[in-house]
Design a protein around this motif. Structure first.
Motif, mmCIF file in Angstrom:
data_model
loop_
_atom_site.group_PDB
_atom_site.id
_atom_site.type_symbol
_atom_site.label_atom_id
_atom_site.label_comp_id
_atom_site.label_asym_id
_atom_site.label_seq_id
_atom_site.Cartn_x
_atom_site.Cartn_y
_atom_site.Cartn_z
ATOM 1 N N ALA A 1 0.787 -1.252 -0.051
ATOM 2 C CA ALA A 1 -0.012 0.087 0.069
ATOM 3 C C ALA A 1 0.801 1.105 0.154
ATOM 4 O O ALA A 1 1.334 1.642 1.017
ATOM 5 C CB ALA A 1 -0.944 0.130 1.209
ATOM 6 N N THR A 2 1.149 1.634 -1.441
ATOM 7 C CA THR A 2 1.889 2.915 -1.471
ATOM 8 C C THR A 2 1.158 4.307 -0.823
ATOM 9 O O THR A 2 -0.149 3.892 -0.554
ATOM 10 C CB THR A 2 2.413 3.216 -2.686
ATOM 11 O OG1 THR A 2 1.186 3.356 -3.539
ATOM 12 C CG2 THR A 2 3.168 2.035 -3.125
ATOM 13 N N GLU A 3 1.629 5.278 -0.647
ATOM 14 C CA GLU A 3 0.932 6.446 -0.280
ATOM 15 C C GLU A 3 -0.164 6.886 -1.351
ATOM 16 O O GLU A 3 -1.222 7.259 -0.875
ATOM 17 C CB GLU A 3 1.977 7.805 -0.119
ATOM 18 C CG GLU A 3 1.027 8.908 0.159
ATOM 19 C CD GLU A 3 1.861 10.128 0.372
ATOM 20 O OE1 GLU A 3 1.400 11.110 0.633
ATOM 21 O OE2 GLU A 3 3.183 10.023 0.034
ATOM 22 N N ARG A 4 -0.161 6.623 -2.387
ATOM 23 C CA ARG A 4 -0.859 7.139 -3.507
ATOM 24 C C ARG A 4 -2.117 6.122 -3.360
ATOM 25 O O ARG A 4 -3.140 6.300 -3.611
ATOM 26 C CB ARG A 4 -0.294 6.591 -4.768
ATOM 27 C CG ARG A 4 -1.424 7.093 -6.084
ATOM 28 C CD ARG A 4 -0.583 6.728 -7.304
ATOM 29 N NE ARG A 4 -1.682 7.156 -8.548
ATOM 30 C CZ ARG A 4 -1.442 7.160 -9.648
ATOM 31 N NH1 ARG A 4 -0.110 6.938 -10.162
ATOM 32 N NH2 ARG A 4 -2.084 7.605 -10.511
ATOM 33 N N SER A 5 -1.811 4.628 -3.087
ATOM 34 C CA SER A 5 -3.188 3.858 -2.958
ATOM 35 C C SER A 5 -3.983 3.946 -1.814
ATOM 36 O O SER A 5 -4.988 3.860 -1.621
ATOM 37 C CB SER A 5 -2.550 2.254 -3.147
ATOM 38 O OG SER A 5 -1.694 1.971 -2.189
ATOM 39 N N LEU A 6 -3.230 4.285 -0.566
ATOM 40 C CA LEU A 6 -3.942 4.541 0.635
ATOM 41 C C LEU A 6 -4.485 5.811 0.570
ATOM 42 O O LEU A 6 -5.673 5.760 0.983
ATOM 43 C CB LEU A 6 -2.609 4.928 1.598
ATOM 44 C CG LEU A 6 -1.769 3.850 2.410
ATOM 45 C CD1 LEU A 6 -0.644 4.443 3.138
ATOM 46 C CD2 LEU A 6 -2.557 2.887 3.118
ATOM 47 N N ARG A 7 -4.288 6.535 -0.238
ATOM 48 C CA ARG A 7 -5.262 7.800 -0.493
ATOM 49 C C ARG A 7 -6.669 7.579 -1.087
ATOM 50 O O ARG A 7 -7.563 8.236 -0.809
ATOM 51 C CB ARG A 7 -4.773 9.073 -1.469
ATOM 52 C CG ARG A 7 -3.469 9.751 -0.654
ATOM 53 C CD ARG A 7 -3.055 10.839 -1.602
ATOM 54 N NE ARG A 7 -1.708 11.434 -0.936
ATOM 55 C CZ ARG A 7 -1.797 12.285 -0.009
ATOM 56 N NH1 ARG A 7 -3.116 12.615 0.812
ATOM 57 N NH2 ARG A 7 -0.870 12.840 0.839
ATOM 58 N N ASP B 1 -10.746 2.326 4.838
ATOM 59 C CA ASP B 1 -10.306 1.220 6.124
ATOM 60 C C ASP B 1 -9.488 0.177 5.513
ATOM 61 O O ASP B 1 -9.669 -0.336 4.314
ATOM 62 C CB ASP B 1 -11.724 0.665 6.588
ATOM 63 C CG ASP B 1 -12.721 1.828 7.082
ATOM 64 O OD1 ASP B 1 -12.021 2.443 8.081
ATOM 65 O OD2 ASP B 1 -13.949 1.918 6.818
ATOM 66 N N ILE B 2 -8.634 -0.313 6.303
ATOM 67 C CA ILE B 2 -7.785 -1.556 6.022
ATOM 68 C C ILE B 2 -7.627 -2.088 7.209
ATOM 69 O O ILE B 2 -7.754 -1.980 8.439
ATOM 70 C CB ILE B 2 -6.269 -0.823 5.531
ATOM 71 C CG1 ILE B 2 -5.879 -0.006 6.502
ATOM 72 C CG2 ILE B 2 -6.297 -0.327 4.210
ATOM 73 C CD1 ILE B 2 -4.347 0.716 6.065
ATOM 74 N N VAL C 1 -8.107 5.139 7.647
ATOM 75 C CA VAL C 1 -7.091 6.043 6.700
ATOM 76 C C VAL C 1 -7.815 7.420 6.474
ATOM 77 O O VAL C 1 -8.895 7.215 5.857
ATOM 78 C CB VAL C 1 -6.704 5.316 5.389
ATOM 79 C CG1 VAL C 1 -5.858 6.108 4.719
ATOM 80 C CG2 VAL C 1 -6.146 4.011 5.463
ATOM 81 N N GLN C 2 -7.219 8.403 6.666
ATOM 82 C CA GLN C 2 -8.026 9.706 6.750
ATOM 83 C C GLN C 2 -7.054 10.647 5.557
ATOM 84 O O GLN C 2 -5.909 10.688 5.878
ATOM 85 C CB GLN C 2 -8.253 10.351 7.813
ATOM 86 C CG GLN C 2 -9.035 9.731 8.676
ATOM 87 C CD GLN C 2 -8.442 9.122 9.999
ATOM 88 O OE1 GLN C 2 -7.066 9.383 10.194
ATOM 89 N NE2 GLN C 2 -9.122 8.058 10.493
#
Length: 149
Positions: A93-99, A103-104, A114-115
């Motif tokens: 989960a890169t920063e881009r995918s986290l955006r 929820d994970i 994740v906010q």
């Protein structure tokens, strides 16, 4: 003809160099141990045996608390493997995918939020990501300014 041979040799040499550098890339645990901000979290992973899970091929994503955040925990919390597993998930989960996530689910089974508060601040369970996308041979690390309880 010689021109194509030179290009072929160059491409072959470049691919071998890239492959060689990947072989020597550090694992998640090695990166955590060598980073002055996350060394205590790495030590706790080793002390509890959680390192055995993340030493596998992966990929894994680790939200590593800074030493300053980890210092605030009690000795019992630092040795709680479930608390440590709250910081690890299967997959990259890169920063881009986290955006794109809200929820994970972590290896502990806990679902964390994740906010994406704005285009620059990304938080995990209200803990700001201070350093993101630290690539390793078996995943990615994000350094957070708190602990996921």
């Amino acid at each position: 003809m010689k021109y194509f041979q030179k290009i072929f040799r160059f491409a072959l040499t470049l691919s071998l160099l890239i492959a060689f550098s990947d072989v020597h890339a550090q694992s998640i645990l090695e990166k955590l141990k060598s980073n002055s901000q996350t060394s205590q979290f790495a030590q706790a992973l080793e002390n509890t045996g959680v390192d055995n899970r993340i030493n596998q091929a992966g990929p894994f994503t680790v939200f590593a608390p800074t030493n300053a955040a980890f210092d605030k925990l009690s000795v019992g919390q630092k040795s709680d493997s479930n608390l440590l597993l709250n910081h690890i998930l299967t997959g990259m989960a890169t920063e881009r995918s986290l955006r794109a996530m809200s929820d994970i689910t972590c290896l502990s089974g806990k679902t964390i939020s994740v906010q994406n508060k704005n285009s620059t601040n990304l938080t995990i369970e209200s803990n700001r990501i201070s350093v993101s996308n630290i690539k390793t041979s078996n995943g990615v690390i994000h350094i957070i300014d708190g602990v996921i309880k």
